[in-house]
Design an enzyme around this catalytic site. Sequence first.
Site, mmCIF file in Angstrom:
data_model
loop_
_atom_site.group_PDB
_atom_site.id
_atom_site.type_symbol
_atom_site.label_atom_id
_atom_site.label_comp_id
_atom_site.label_asym_id
_atom_site.label_seq_id
_atom_site.Cartn_x
_atom_site.Cartn_y
_atom_site.Cartn_z
ATOM 1 N N ASN A 53 -4.187 -10.413 -3.027
ATOM 2 C CA ASN A 53 -5.094 -9.563 -2.278
ATOM 3 C C ASN A 53 -6.702 -9.574 -2.671
ATOM 4 O O ASN A 53 -6.826 -9.175 -3.768
ATOM 5 C CB ASN A 53 -4.455 -8.242 -2.259
ATOM 6 C CG ASN A 53 -5.256 -7.088 -1.463
ATOM 7 O OD1 ASN A 53 -6.299 -7.256 -0.756
ATOM 8 N ND2 ASN A 53 -4.772 -5.839 -1.421
ATOM 9 N N ASN A 101 -8.315 5.152 3.617
ATOM 10 C CA ASN A 101 -8.200 5.235 2.268
ATOM 11 C C ASN A 101 -9.061 4.743 1.385
ATOM 12 O O ASN A 101 -9.534 3.682 1.682
ATOM 13 C CB ASN A 101 -6.796 4.861 1.917
ATOM 14 C CG ASN A 101 -6.542 3.280 1.508
ATOM 15 O OD1 ASN A 101 -6.989 2.989 0.195
ATOM 16 N ND2 ASN A 101 -6.403 2.396 2.529
ATOM 17 N N ASN A 154 -6.085 -6.905 6.286
ATOM 18 C CA ASN A 154 -6.348 -5.674 5.486
ATOM 19 C C ASN A 154 -6.975 -4.546 6.292
ATOM 20 O O ASN A 154 -7.362 -4.773 7.352
ATOM 21 C CB ASN A 154 -7.017 -6.109 4.089
ATOM 22 C CG ASN A 154 -6.396 -5.061 3.148
ATOM 23 O OD1 ASN A 154 -6.147 -3.984 3.339
ATOM 24 N ND2 ASN A 154 -6.426 -5.898 1.947
ATOM 25 N N THR A 155 -7.245 -3.613 5.805
ATOM 26 C CA THR A 155 -8.054 -2.499 6.283
ATOM 27 C C THR A 155 -9.496 -2.916 6.570
ATOM 28 O O THR A 155 -9.888 -3.802 5.961
ATOM 29 C CB THR A 155 -8.044 -1.070 5.466
ATOM 30 O OG1 THR A 155 -8.630 -1.544 4.396
ATOM 31 C CG2 THR A 155 -6.639 -0.664 5.317
ATOM 32 N N GLY A 161 -4.521 1.623 10.946
ATOM 33 C CA GLY A 161 -3.995 2.158 12.299
ATOM 34 C C GLY A 161 -4.591 1.499 13.412
ATOM 35 O O GLY A 161 -5.107 0.560 13.763
ATOM 36 N N GLY A 202 0.831 -1.265 -0.105
ATOM 37 C CA GLY A 202 -0.049 0.044 -0.173
ATOM 38 C C GLY A 202 0.888 1.248 -0.014
ATOM 39 O O GLY A 202 0.280 2.673 -0.404
ATOM 40 N N PHE A 203 2.100 1.036 0.328
ATOM 41 C CA PHE A 203 2.905 2.268 0.464
ATOM 42 C C PHE A 203 3.711 2.571 -0.731
ATOM 43 O O PHE A 203 3.628 3.692 -1.488
ATOM 44 C CB PHE A 203 4.111 2.397 1.409
ATOM 45 C CG PHE A 203 4.495 3.546 2.009
ATOM 46 C CD1 PHE A 203 4.045 4.490 2.755
ATOM 47 C CD2 PHE A 203 5.863 3.970 1.271
ATOM 48 C CE1 PHE A 203 4.901 5.553 3.093
ATOM 49 C CE2 PHE A 203 6.505 5.098 1.808
ATOM 50 C CZ PHE A 203 5.913 5.837 2.549
ATOM 51 N N ASN A 223 -12.041 -1.332 -1.456
ATOM 52 C CA ASN A 223 -11.976 -0.025 -2.423
ATOM 53 C C ASN A 223 -11.944 -0.617 -4.030
ATOM 54 O O ASN A 223 -12.037 0.391 -4.926
ATOM 55 C CB ASN A 223 -10.804 0.664 -2.307
ATOM 56 C CG ASN A 223 -10.840 1.370 -0.856
ATOM 57 O OD1 ASN A 223 -11.591 1.835 -0.257
ATOM 58 N ND2 ASN A 223 -9.422 1.192 -0.156
ATOM 59 N N THR A 224 -12.320 -1.592 -4.116
ATOM 60 C CA THR A 224 -12.433 -2.096 -5.559
ATOM 61 C C THR A 224 -13.773 -2.987 -5.468
ATOM 62 O O THR A 224 -14.011 -3.969 -4.769
ATOM 63 C CB THR A 224 -11.469 -3.304 -5.996
ATOM 64 O OG1 THR A 224 -10.127 -2.499 -6.261
ATOM 65 C CG2 THR A 224 -11.545 -3.962 -7.475
ATOM 66 N N LYS A 280 -4.129 -12.539 1.653
ATOM 67 C CA LYS A 280 -4.382 -11.602 2.462
ATOM 68 C C LYS A 280 -5.933 -11.433 2.679
ATOM 69 O O LYS A 280 -6.667 -11.312 1.804
ATOM 70 C CB LYS A 280 -3.716 -10.151 1.848
ATOM 71 C CG LYS A 280 -3.960 -8.940 3.184
ATOM 72 C CD LYS A 280 -3.196 -7.987 2.588
ATOM 73 C CE LYS A 280 -2.911 -6.782 3.738
ATOM 74 N NZ LYS A 280 -1.937 -5.727 3.581
ATOM 75 N N SER A 319 -9.231 -5.970 0.109
ATOM 76 C CA SER A 319 -9.362 -4.326 -0.158
ATOM 77 C C SER A 319 -10.845 -4.141 -0.169
ATOM 78 O O SER A 319 -11.489 -4.648 -1.011
ATOM 79 C CB SER A 319 -8.449 -3.963 -1.211
ATOM 80 O OG SER A 319 -8.896 -2.399 -1.451
ATOM 81 N N GLY A 377 -8.179 2.627 -4.513
ATOM 82 C CA GLY A 377 -8.534 1.800 -5.422
ATOM 83 C C GLY A 377 -7.604 1.335 -6.278
ATOM 84 O O GLY A 377 -7.836 1.323 -7.647
ATOM 85 N N PHE A 378 -6.532 0.846 -5.844
ATOM 86 C CA PHE A 378 -5.380 0.153 -6.515
ATOM 87 C C PHE A 378 -4.913 0.957 -7.258
ATOM 88 O O PHE A 378 -4.646 0.577 -8.862
ATOM 89 C CB PHE A 378 -5.983 -1.260 -7.033
ATOM 90 C CG PHE A 378 -6.081 -2.194 -6.221
ATOM 91 C CD1 PHE A 378 -5.670 -2.159 -4.672
ATOM 92 C CD2 PHE A 378 -6.835 -3.588 -6.250
ATOM 93 C CE1 PHE A 378 -6.128 -3.178 -3.888
ATOM 94 C CE2 PHE A 378 -7.246 -4.406 -5.474
ATOM 95 C CZ PHE A 378 -6.686 -4.421 -4.184
#
Length: 326
Positions: free
Chosen positions: A154, A92, A220-221, A238, A44-45, A159-160, A191, A157, A95-96
């Site tokens: 993955n 976040n 994951n988040t 976080g 992700g970073f 976001n997709t 993941k 996520s 969206g990849f």
Amino acid sequence: MLRILAVLPIVKRVLHGWLAPRDEGLRVRAFGVHFPGPFGLAAGFDKNAECVEPLAALGFSHVEVGTITAHAQPGNARPRLFRLVPERAIINRMGFNNEGAAKAAKRLKKPRSLPVVVGVNIGKTKVIPEDEAAADYVASARKLAPLADYLVVNVSSPNTPGLRNLQAVELLRPLLAQVKEVAGRTPLLVKIAPDLADEDVDEVAQLAVELGLAGIIATNTTISREKVSSTEQGGLSGRPLKDRSLEVLRRLHAKVGANITLVSVGGVESVDDVWERLLAGATLVQGYTGLIYAGPLWPSRVNRQLSRRLRRHGYTSITQVIGRVD
């Protein structure tokens, strides 16, 4: 700054000599790969594999790049990244966003001046329909698996659209089987999301063992907003994720910990968190949001504190800590 550092080999080597883990007691072997320490950077970073060496120079034992998709895509509309400073968290909905597997592969092929373990995290291209997801993952794996020390699928996520549906065992089994075949000798991990029900966590864990995967990355988040005031859409990372991430890790270790490598991520802020994850059964621990709030010396500081704690408890190797009930 990291991109600048990437083209300064002497500075990279000096930083690596100063900040990278050197304590032999921190060394760990996971799925046949030797790591200089247990603490690395989560995906992700570095989404495009641009800063692998500079990040290793900061002290991360491994760097997981991505999430990378078979085709380049811009990601979701901005604004898409939000700091929740009082909660030490980030939301976040990127969206990849990435330049695609071909460009990442080109970067990963370049010779390196520093020793670094590189994981590659792959995801589904947004425009690809769910029934073609396996082929999309396979396309990425074919390009990237030969260049990775380990490969991560993955499917977690938020976001997709529709991606998390792939965590259902009936969809996940053929997807992972096909990617594993293409990955060959490259260790393959999956993941998972913290929002899975406990029984679904168990099913994915059993599937991973059944298919002979190298490991599971948890987690994951989260889409939960129970511990934050923000209602922004996206994945939350976080401090608020800490409890659930640890709970999932403990459940995985109790179910399949003896048969598969566990990698813990989610709410890792300090050496206490890393130590707790190791005791709970993680062989490797990853951070992400902690880097944003604690700064670039954070991984080196965690490594030094891990070394001191190891000696204080009378251990000679970090492997003696993994899965130990203290």
